[in-house]
Scaffold this motif. Sequence first.
Motif, PDB file in Angstrom:
ATOM      1  N   HIS A  35       3.502   7.440   7.084  1.00 21.78           N
ATOM      2  CA  HIS A  35       4.823   7.948   7.440  1.00 21.78           C
ATOM      3  C   HIS A  35       5.009   9.254   6.674  1.00 21.78           C
ATOM      4  O   HIS A  35       5.013   9.254   5.450  1.00 21.78           O
TER       5      HIS A  35
ATOM      6  N   GLU B  54       5.424  -0.912   7.076  1.00 23.31           N
ATOM      7  CA  GLU B  54       6.338  -1.192   8.185  1.00 23.31           C
ATOM      8  C   GLU B  54       6.465  -2.704   8.284  1.00 23.31           C
ATOM      9  O   GLU B  54       5.479  -3.426   8.152  1.00 23.31           O
TER      10      GLU B  54
ATOM     11  N   THR C 127      13.163  -3.361  12.724  1.00 20.19           N
ATOM     12  CA  THR C 127      11.970  -2.756  12.132  1.00 20.19           C
ATOM     13  C   THR C 127      12.391  -1.758  11.060  1.00 20.19           C
ATOM     14  O   THR C 127      13.274  -0.926  11.293  1.00 20.19           O
ATOM     15  N   ARG C 128      11.756  -1.852   9.919  1.00 15.69           N
ATOM     16  CA  ARG C 128      12.027  -0.932   8.810  1.00 15.69           C
ATOM     17  C   ARG C 128      10.722  -0.388   8.259  1.00 15.69           C
ATOM     18  O   ARG C 128       9.668  -1.008   8.405  1.00 15.69           O
ATOM     19  N   THR C 129      10.833   0.747   7.610  1.00 15.05           N
ATOM     20  CA  THR C 129       9.682   1.365   6.961  1.00 15.05           C
ATOM     21  C   THR C 129      10.058   1.678   5.522  1.00 15.05           C
ATOM     22  O   THR C 129      11.149   2.171   5.254  1.00 15.05           O
TER      23      THR C 129
END
Length: 86
Positions: A32, A39, A65-67
């Motif tokens: 990222h 993720e 969804t998270r990063t």
Amino acid sequence: MERRWEALCSWAVANGLDPRQIARDSLVICRHGGRPAIEYRAFVLDELGRNRLDPRHDYRCLTTTRTARMTRALTEYGLTPDQLGT
């Protein structure tokens, strides 16, 4: 199996994540912004801090969804990317 789970939880905490809020089998290492990232699917909580149910699926918790930036490598905890699944 339990030892691996403990190592995964320790790794997640070291990277600023709460293992209790991560849906099973949702951890993935990606890039990222040119940097290593994690993720994952995080549980969506209601106003009381409880997992919300997904209105599209009976008896499943709602996730998003998270990063997160990866600051500690899996290898520091004796893990490899193929061990991210639980």
